[in-house]
Design an enzyme around this catalytic site. Structure first.
Site, PDB file in Angstrom:
ATOM      1  N   CYS A  37       0.870  -1.173   0.000  1.00 32.61           N
ATOM      2  CA  CYS A  37       0.000   0.000   0.000  1.00 32.61           C
ATOM      3  C   CYS A  37       0.909   1.226   0.000  1.00 32.61           C
ATOM      4  CB  CYS A  37      -0.862  -0.030   1.259  1.00 32.61           C
ATOM      5  SG  CYS A  37      -1.869   1.441   1.494  1.00 32.61           S
TER       6      CYS A  37
ATOM      7  N   CYS B 137      -1.051   3.928  -6.515  1.00 31.97           N
ATOM      8  CA  CYS B 137      -1.902   3.285  -5.505  1.00 31.97           C
ATOM      9  C   CYS B 137      -2.118   1.859  -5.983  1.00 31.97           C
ATOM     10  CB  CYS B 137      -3.241   4.018  -5.398  1.00 31.97           C
ATOM     11  SG  CYS B 137      -4.504   3.122  -4.440  1.00 31.97           S
TER      12      CYS B 137
HETATM   13  N1  DGL Z   1      -4.045   0.747  -1.937  1.00 30.09           N
HETATM   14  C1  DGL Z   1      -3.616   1.862  -1.203  1.00 30.09           C
HETATM   15  C2  DGL Z   1      -2.409   2.555  -1.804  1.00 30.09           C
HETATM   16  O1  DGL Z   1      -1.621   1.923  -2.473  1.00 30.09           O
HETATM   17  C3  DGL Z   1      -4.598   2.831  -0.614  1.00 30.09           C
HETATM   18  C4  DGL Z   1      -5.996   2.938  -1.049  1.00 30.09           C
HETATM   19  C5  DGL Z   1      -6.798   3.537   0.093  1.00 30.09           C
HETATM   20  O2  DGL Z   1      -7.080   2.806   1.034  1.00 30.09           O
HETATM   21  O3  DGL Z   1      -7.093   4.743   0.054  1.00 30.09           O
HETATM   22  O4  DGL Z   1      -2.186   3.704  -1.596  1.00 30.09           O
END
Ligand code: DGL
Length: 275
Positions: A76, A189
């Site tokens: 993430c 993301c």
């Molecule tokens: N998948 C996450 C990232 O790579 C975050 C998405 C979220 O929860 O806002 O930033």
């Protein structure tokens, strides 16, 4: 510190986004056992404070280590920006890999010197992103056109990968980048690779010039491979590794989503929302 070769690799994200990284890890390290943790009761992280994300990330890291994880992947971008330093200082001897928007590969690729970055508000406002983008902008002579994609991770969480609502959102976020002469677009993301076909379609509609998409999921898997080899904790086994998943949300929803996104049948366990 559990460092046994047999131990699984713990991977986490706010929700299902980290599965886009996990599929690269599975390809690169097919014999490793994997644990996936989706913090679905707290998704999205992108709109939360750094402190809130930090607390969640430390709690999840602790949980995964209690399941004997021998290495940790923060799959993430938002959690990496907010918490990777704290995780590394809490567990100094643990192999920890994070994910950051692919600004460096984008800077090597761009010809127009203008790079679009799609990410969460949390990532784009973080100190670590701003330090990195500032350094690269100066050293490579490029500019970053930043676009926070509020609501896009939620669409992906709902499984809306190709609905009109998702297309409208993607169009709204990409359209302002085109007049800025962007020729490279970073997916900052881990949720966004799941709507890559829709992003590509929108780019084709909006721009006659080709725009290259950069996703760092594969680079994370390679980095993990290097680190496991370096500290000599690769699993020595011919048999395919197993994936076990945990969620603070609904386990049936996560099981169905893993099947829909990756085509894998997985055992999913529910974990209390406040670890
Ligand atoms: N998948 C996450 C990232 O790579 C975050 C998405 C979220 O929860 O806002 O930033």
């Amino acid at each position: 510190m559990p460092m046994e070769k047999e131990g699984p690799i713990g991977i986490f994200d706010s929700g299902v986004g980290g599965l886009s990284v996990l599929r690269h890890i599975r390809d690169a390290l097919p014999t490793e056992n994997l644990l996936y943790f989706a913090d679905s009761a707290h998704v999205p992280y992108g709109d939360k404070t750094e402190q809130a994300i930090l607390e969640r990330s430390l709690a999840i890291a602790k949980f995964l280590l209690e399941q004997n994880a021998k290495a940790l992947v923060v799959a993430c971008n938002t959690a990496t920006a907010a918490a990777i330093k704290a995780i590394r200082s809490a567990y100094p001897s643990l192999a920890v890999v994070g994910i950051e928007p692919g600004l460096k590969p984008a800077a090597l690729h761009t010809r127009t010197k203008i790079i679009g970055v799609l990410a969460t508000k949390g990532t784009l406002s973080s100190a670590s992103f701003n330090t990195l983008s500032g350094k690269i902008a100066t050293s490579a002579g490029v500019q970053f056109a930043l676009q926070a994609c509020v609501g896009l991770a939620d669409q992906i969480e709902k499984g809306e990968l190709d609905t009109d609502a998702t297309e409208i959102l993607i169009h709204r976020y990409i359209a302002p980048l085109i007049p800025q002469n962007v020729d490279t677009l970073v997916l900052g993301c881990t949720h966004y690779p799941f709507v890559r076909p829709m992003i590509e379609k929108t780019l084709r509609q909006l721009s006659s010039a080709p725009i290259t998409i950069i996703d760092t999921g594969d680079a994370v898997a390679k980095q993990l491979m290097r680190i496991l080899a370096e500290v000599e904790i690769c699993r020595i086994d011919e048999r395919a590794g197993r994936l076990t998943a945990f969620t603070t949300g609904n386990p049936i929803v996560l099981k169905n989503t893993i099947f829909a996104l990756l085509g894998w049948q997985t055992e999913v366990f529910q974990v209390v929302a406040e670890l």
